[in-house]
Design an enzyme around this catalytic site. Structure first.
Site, PDB file in Angstrom:
ATOM      1  N   SER A  38       0.802  -1.220   0.000  1.00  0.00           N
ATOM      2  CA  SER A  38       0.000   0.000   0.000  1.00  0.00           C
ATOM      3  C   SER A  38       0.836   1.273   0.000  1.00  0.00           C
ATOM      4  O   SER A  38       0.324   2.350  -0.317  1.00  0.00           O
ATOM      5  CB  SER A  38      -0.942   0.017   1.212  1.00  0.00           C
ATOM      6  N   ASP A 335      -2.164   8.673   7.685  1.00  0.00           N
ATOM      7  CA  ASP A 335      -3.130   7.823   8.382  1.00  0.00           C
ATOM      8  C   ASP A 335      -2.370   6.921   9.355  1.00  0.00           C
ATOM      9  O   ASP A 335      -1.178   7.133   9.579  1.00  0.00           O
ATOM     10  CB  ASP A 335      -3.974   7.036   7.365  1.00  0.00           C
ATOM     11  N   HIS A 338       0.516   5.109   6.836  1.00  0.00           N
ATOM     12  CA  HIS A 338       1.196   5.606   5.639  1.00  0.00           C
ATOM     13  C   HIS A 338       1.659   7.052   5.774  1.00  0.00           C
ATOM     14  O   HIS A 338       0.961   7.872   6.365  1.00  0.00           O
ATOM     15  CB  HIS A 338       0.258   5.496   4.439  1.00  0.00           C
TER      16      HIS A 338
END
Length: 370
Positions: A38, A335, A338
């Site tokens: 991600s 977040d 990340h």
């Protein structure tokens, strides 16, 4: 008349065979083939039935290419892979492999295979139901490899991959966070494998996949090590450490893995003729930003900009109902997991043009120019 017929026949052949348009009139520029999780996913998970998604606001709120709409990137703006591509002169962002428009000449900018929740070993990320692990990502590149032969012709495709393409691999974090250290499954995993055995398996599996890419004509590689996992808002929130502290076990495992990764890349550089493997020292680089965040213009390196739960907003992922900070550029973390675009910009600067402390044996610009 005969000359006119010849011209018309040639033009009709070009229409029937688009690969001739590329090979005869255009010289492909630099390209980026992106593998990972991600941290660099550009939207592959949008096409999966998965619990790991970033296709909802406010993700992408600062991504200018989409006018602030979510694209599947797990950050507020550009990922590290996006920024690297820009700074190395790539014409446009590498498209997600699973996007329907990732065909034909579009793949000459490179392709992004990364998937949120994906890991080095196939079992990683099972909690998300669907995700694309590294082995399948390399399988997908094999498909792209055949498409490149069709677009460019076999000889030019091979030259394009060997000389003009950079293969970046940003993976490994999920193998710890959502596998070995995940509360619901880690007890069983740890019972069956010691940390040494688990990390040995990661390194062995990674070696296999990097070697597969080499066999498919990849030559220029940059491989990121695992960052300081114990310093992300999620880990700090669930363990309730102080603001200037990080959780020790995740960082210890990352350091152990990273040491073996360095040895692996040195071995591959020695034994795979013509290959150049760069180590992106993400661990020390992110730790530098976290430790000295004020000097980089950040106000916090602990609290997530978008998230909820705990002292550091690190328990509930970013979504439409999340609390969001007023100044996104003031947060190292977007977040619970990340970095923000602002942090990605700092990190990328070191990787593209920095010295050997954070990218070795050469930097990305030097790799591109080889």
């Amino acid at each position: 008349m005969a000359r006119l017929i010849s011209i018309l026949l040639f033009l009709s052949l070009l229409q029937l065979c688009p690969k001739f348009i590329v090979s005869l009139t255009d010289e492909p520029g630099s390209a980026s083939f992106v593998f990972g999780d991600s941290l660099v996913d550009s939207g592959n998970n949008n096409y999966l039935q998965t619990l790991s998604k970033a296709d909802i606001p406010p993700n992408g709120i600062d991504f200018k290419a989409s006018n602030g709409q979510p694209t599947g990137r797990f950050t507020n703006g550009r990922t590290i892979a996006d920024i690297v591509g820009e700074q190395l002169g790539q014409a446009s962002y590498a498209l997600p492999f699973l996007a329907p428009n990732t065909t034909g000449a579009a793949i000459l900018n490179g392709v992004n295979y990364a998937s949120g929740g994906g890991g080095i070993v196939n079992g990683t990320g099972a909690i998300f139901v669907n995700r694309i692990g590294l082995e399948v990502q390399v399988d997908f590149f094999n498909t792209t490899r055949k498409q490149l032969d069709e677009v460019l012709g076999e000889e030019k495709a091979k030259e394009f991959l060997m000389k003009k393409s950079i293969f970046s691999v940003t993976i490994g974090s999920n193998d710890f966070l959502n596998n070995y250290l995940f509360p619901l499954i880690s007890a069983t995993v740890r019972l069956n494998q010691s940390p040494d055995a688990f990390i040995d398996n990661l390194i062995s599996t990674l070696k296999t996949q990097l070697t597969r890419l080499y066999s498919l004509d990849a030559r220029k590689f940059v491989v990121g090590n695992v960052g300081p996992l114990g310093c992300i808002p999620y880990q700090k929130s669930i363990t309730r450490v102080n603001e200037n502290e990080c959780v020790s076990l995740p960082n210890q495992l990352a350091v152990q893995y990273n040491a073996q990764l360095r040895e692996l890349l040195a071995d591959l550089n020695k034994n795979l003729p013509g290959a150049r493997f760069l180590l992106a020292n993400v661990y020390d680089l992110v730790m530098e930003v976290i430790t000295n965040y004020k000097s980089y213009g950040f106000k916090t390196a602990s609290v997530a900009c978008c998230g909820n739960g705990g002292q550091y907003a690190g328990i509930i992922p970013c979504g439409p109902t999340s609390s969001m900070c007023d100044d996104r550029s003031a947060h190292v973390f977007w977040d619970p997991y990340h970095p923000s675009e602002a942090a990605n910009l700092v990190i990328t600067k070191y990787l593209v043009d920095g010295g050997t402390k954070y990218i070795s044996p050469i930097n990305l610009r030097q790799l591109r120019d080889l």
